[in-house]
Design an enzyme around this catalytic site. Structure first.
Site, PDB file in Angstrom:
ATOM      1  N   LEU A 363       0.825  -1.216   0.000  1.00  0.00           N
ATOM      2  CA  LEU A 363       0.000   0.000   0.000  1.00  0.00           C
ATOM      3  C   LEU A 363       0.851   1.254   0.000  1.00  0.00           C
ATOM      4  O   LEU A 363       0.415   2.314  -0.445  1.00  0.00           O
ATOM      5  CB  LEU A 363      -0.921   0.009   1.230  1.00  0.00           C
ATOM      6  CG  LEU A 363      -1.956  -1.116   1.310  1.00  0.00           C
ATOM      7  CD1 LEU A 363      -2.667  -1.072   2.663  1.00  0.00           C
ATOM      8  CD2 LEU A 363      -2.961  -0.996   0.180  1.00  0.00           C
ATOM      9  N   GLY A 364       2.034   1.152   0.523  1.00  0.00           N
ATOM     10  CA  GLY A 364       2.900   2.320   0.609  1.00  0.00           C
ATOM     11  C   GLY A 364       4.172   1.976   1.336  1.00  0.00           C
ATOM     12  O   GLY A 364       4.315   0.911   1.947  1.00  0.00           O
ATOM     13  N   GLY A 367       9.463   5.809   6.052  1.00  0.00           N
ATOM     14  CA  GLY A 367      10.806   5.808   6.596  1.00  0.00           C
ATOM     15  C   GLY A 367      11.095   4.631   7.505  1.00  0.00           C
ATOM     16  O   GLY A 367      12.247   4.278   7.740  1.00  0.00           O
ATOM     17  N   PHE A 368      10.025   3.993   8.039  1.00  0.00           N
ATOM     18  CA  PHE A 368      10.237   2.922   9.010  1.00  0.00           C
ATOM     19  C   PHE A 368       9.889   1.548   8.464  1.00  0.00           C
ATOM     20  O   PHE A 368      10.300   0.540   9.010  1.00  0.00           O
ATOM     21  CB  PHE A 368       9.394   3.181  10.270  1.00  0.00           C
ATOM     22  CG  PHE A 368       9.674   4.508  10.888  1.00  0.00           C
ATOM     23  CD1 PHE A 368      10.965   4.953  11.034  1.00  0.00           C
ATOM     24  CD2 PHE A 368       8.637   5.334  11.308  1.00  0.00           C
ATOM     25  CE1 PHE A 368      11.235   6.179  11.600  1.00  0.00           C
ATOM     26  CE2 PHE A 368       8.896   6.561  11.874  1.00  0.00           C
ATOM     27  CZ  PHE A 368      10.202   6.985  12.029  1.00  0.00           C
ATOM     28  N   GLY A 369       9.094   1.464   7.396  1.00  0.00           N
ATOM     29  CA  GLY A 369       8.723   0.158   6.899  1.00  0.00           C
ATOM     30  C   GLY A 369       7.741   0.234   5.752  1.00  0.00           C
ATOM     31  O   GLY A 369       7.363   1.312   5.285  1.00  0.00           O
ATOM     32  N   LYS A 385       1.832  -3.139   8.800  1.00  0.00           N
ATOM     33  CA  LYS A 385       3.095  -2.411   8.665  1.00  0.00           C
ATOM     34  C   LYS A 385       4.246  -3.342   9.057  1.00  0.00           C
ATOM     35  O   LYS A 385       4.282  -3.889  10.147  1.00  0.00           O
ATOM     36  CB  LYS A 385       3.133  -1.163   9.542  1.00  0.00           C
ATOM     37  CG  LYS A 385       4.450  -0.383   9.407  1.00  0.00           C
ATOM     38  CD  LYS A 385       4.643   0.646  10.493  1.00  0.00           C
ATOM     39  CE  LYS A 385       3.795   1.865  10.276  1.00  0.00           C
ATOM     40  NZ  LYS A 385       4.112   2.932  11.256  1.00  0.00           N
ATOM     41  N   ASP A 482       4.948  13.914  13.702  1.00  0.00           N
ATOM     42  CA  ASP A 482       5.185  13.672  12.279  1.00  0.00           C
ATOM     43  C   ASP A 482       3.911  13.946  11.488  1.00  0.00           C
ATOM     44  O   ASP A 482       3.485  13.134  10.662  1.00  0.00           O
ATOM     45  CB  ASP A 482       5.664  12.237  12.054  1.00  0.00           C
ATOM     46  CG  ASP A 482       6.347  12.056  10.702  1.00  0.00           C
ATOM     47  OD1 ASP A 482       6.715  13.070  10.084  1.00  0.00           O
ATOM     48  OD2 ASP A 482       6.508  10.905  10.265  1.00  0.00           O
TER      49      ASP A 482
END
Length: 682
Positions: A363-364, A367-369, A385, A482
């Site tokens: 899906l996308g 920066g973290f996964g 995620k 964020d």
């Protein structure tokens, strides 16, 4: 014979005596409290802060590499590797400088034959530069038949000498084959001006005055952060060549990076090593005893019934430590358990749900996964995620997100269904699936579900619901940290779901700020956070201000393809609003010119964004105030406003956003409303 504790006491006492006799060399009668002023001005450059010093900020408030000469009152000057430079611009958020050679300012000749080099740990070459070499005191050969385009003249000891400029790597020009030069100077120039200079050599002086880009890095950043975290401010003792930590008008009791701290650390480390060695010996002995005991028990267990109470206890204790998550993976995996009150999934379950993390399910990526779409056995469609790594930092972010989302419930926050077990081979988070992508996808035309770029009513509703979610977080003592359009998801009805809490921080009501190293996405991070290392709820307000201008303009928060001054959308928005150029900034698709009601509401949102983006956080509104303003703007979108457009001829000058002051009590919306009433009544 001394015991281990006695030895430790003696060593510690010796360290303390050494520490108490340590002195720091500073200027006599130095007023250290002046370093507590967070910003200062130097010539035409304003809002400078640590690590820079100069002007009203004494040199002991920062490292000597960053001391600026402000005495001429025009522009600050910085010395790097014995060469003086004029500082044209400072970007404290990106840690970049725009510099120009002082000896070549409004001048193409120099007697400072030193190359500009930036290859040290503090200053390095920035992006967008091209080398330029200037040759001086040259003797032309008789083989030159015509005047070279790159020729210019300099005077030395009353004589006129030939000089040449060469753009690009050295040497690459035929002119060097027929001339001999005694001196040369290398200096960077902006790459976008290099081509112009090749085509028009008369621009040499102008190009040199435009400067070039340099990156800077404070070598004492870590020590400064530790100092700020302890409540002090950062300074520097040049005589001892070490950073200092200042509390009030004196040094803090434990300066974060002094040589004394190194000595203390070494001594304590030696004691610690001794303790570790003795502990290891004790552990080995205990381990051997336990093995012998287990062998004895194993024969007895053959005749004993199995225990039925061996399950993983459920917990909602949000203070569970990181070490507990990283505990031994030899514990049995329970069939079902909870972690901070949310369901724990097995890795195999989520692997099956995502078809072995098939790339077609992606899906996308952040920066973290990477986030995958999946379907659980119970039929629920979820977003999974998958963290890139399982190092200590990722585990901390993983736990942080679980702890925060497990206790929050709001219609505009994404729901966390669960996560993998603490002994799982990978760190996986399971959320509700939000089908309509991110706000960024729609604004930038990446969404396949939208035939347009979001009409104004939907954009305004996105702003309201996002603000309500952030106000709820702040009321619960959480700073998102964020906030950006990539983290604002939309369902099929274009309702908001704020996501991604990996960087979020708890923010108790009784504290004014949290001292922490700045983290977040470039273009959205509070500039004062970069300067002070102090995170507050007003940092979210700044980021939300960037989201507002994205909703108005449909532009990205950072775009290096825009003009240099407009790369950062927040800066671009401030300039457009102050220069009364809102019409040029607003997305034409919204109907700003055609629809008076939309024009009025867009203007109100622009003013609110202007307030949110102020450099000083005290001037920014709270999220509660933001919510009330947006609700007021949203409620004005009714029949009355639209009927008004039928009977009211809007003057062109009323369509331009007035220049506003962030502290003005009168909003632009109020001026529009009052102006409309007068016109209507007449």
């Amino acid at each position: 014979m001394l015991s281990l504790s006695s030895t430790t006491t003696i060593i510690t006492a010796t360290i303390l005596v050494f520490y108490l006799h340590h002195t720091t060399s500073l200027p006599p009668h130095a007023q250290l409290s002046t370093c507590h002023v967070t910003s200062f001005n130097c010539g035409t450059i304003t809002n400078l802060s640590y690590p820079f010093t100069g002007g009203d900020r004494p040199s002991f408030c920062g490292p000597p590499q960053f001391h600026l000469n402000c005495q001429n009152g025009i522009v600050p000057e910085l010395i790097i590797s014995s060469v003086s430079y004029r500082v044209i611009h400072v970007n404290s958020e990106a840690h970049t400088l725009n510099l120009a050679r002082l000896d070549l300012w409004n001048e193409t000749c120099t007697n400072v034959y030193v190359n500009s080099t930036f290859d040290g740990p503090t200053f390095s070459y920035g992006s967008g530069n091209q080398n330029l070499t200037l040759f001086y005191e040259c003797e032309a050969s008789s083989r030159i038949t015509e005047t070279p385009e790159n020729l210019f003249h300099c005077w030395s000891n009353g004589d006129k000498n030939n000089s040449y400029s060469l753009v690009g790597p050295f040497p690459l020009d035929p002119i060097l084959e027929v001339v001999e030069c005694d001196e040369h100077v290398k200096v960077p120039i902006l790459i976008e001006l290099a081509d112009r200079l090749v085509k028009n050599r008369s621009l040499l002086g102008e190009v040199l005055m435009k400067g070039f880009n340099v990156n800077y890095m404070n070598p004492y950043e870590t020590e400064c952060f530790e100092c700020l975290a302890s409540g002090g401010v950062c300074g520097f003792d040049s005589d001892n060549d070490e950073p200092i930590c200042i509390c009030g008008d004196q040094l803090c009791a434990t300066p974060g990076s002094s040589k004394v701290a190194v000595a203390i650390g070494a001594s304590v480390g030696a004691v610690g090593a001794l303790v570790v060695i003795l502990g290891c010996v004790y552990f080995v002995l205990q381990r051997r005893r336990k093995i012998a005991y287990n062998k004895q028990r194993s024969s007895m267990d053959l005749f004993m019934p199995p225990s039925s109470g061996d399950t993983f206890a459920s917990t909602t204790n949000t203070s569970q430590s990181l070490s507990s998550y990283q505990s031994s993976n030899t514990d049995p995996m329970p069939p079902r358990s909870n972690y901070f009150g949310v369901q724990v999934f097995t890795y195999e379950e989520l692997e099956e749900a995502t078809k072995n993390f098939d790339s077609s399910k992606e899906l996308g990526e952040g920066g973290f996964g990477t986030v995958y779409k999946g379907e659980l056995k119970d039929g629920r469609v979820v977003a999974v995620k998958r963290h890139y790594e399982s190092n200590s930092r990722r585990i901390e972010q993983f736990m942080n997100e679980v702890q925060i989302l497990a206790r929050l419930r709001h219609k505009s926050l994404v729901t966390l269904f669960g996560c993998t077990h603490r002994h799982s081979r990978e760190l996986l988070l399971v959320y509700e699936f939000i089908p309509n992508g991110t706000v960024a996808d729609h604004l930038q035309g990446r969404s396949t579900k939208s035939t347009n770029l979001l009409p104004w009513p939907i954009r305004l509703n996105i702003a309201v619901e996002t603000a309500e979610a952030l106000a709820y977080l702040h009321a619960k003592g959480v700073i998102h940290r964020d906030v950006k359009t990539n983290n604002i998801l939309l369902d099929d009805n274009f309702r908001v779901k704020v996501a991604d809490f990996g960087l979020s921080r708890d923010f108790p009501n009784h504290v004014t700020h949290v001292s922490t190293a700045p983290q977040g996405t470039p273009g959205y991070v509070d500039p004062e956070y970069y300067q002070s290392y102090q995170l507050t709820d007003k940092s979210d307000v700044y980021s939300f201000g960037v989201v507002l201008v994205e909703l108005i303009s449909s532009l990205q928060a950072v775009d290096i393809n825009r003009n240099r001054s407009d790369v950062n959308l927040a800066n671009m928005a401030i300039n457009k609003i102050q220069n009364q150029e809102l019409l040029e900034f607003v997305d034409p698709y919204l109907g700003f010119e055609r629809d008076y009601a939309i024009r009025r509401m867009t203007t109100g949102v622009a003013e609110l964004a202007f307030r949110c983006l102020q450099q000083e956080r005290e001037i920014r509104p709270s999220m509660n105030e933001v919510v009330e303003i947006l609700r007021g703007i949203n409620s004005s979108d009714g029949l009355g406003a639209r009927e008004e457009t039928k009977v009211l001829e809007v003057r062109t000058d009323e369509a331009i956003l007035l220049k506003v002051s962030p502290v003005s009590p009168d909003s632009v919306v109020d001026k529009w409303v009052s102006g409309s009433s007068v016109s209507n009544s007449s």
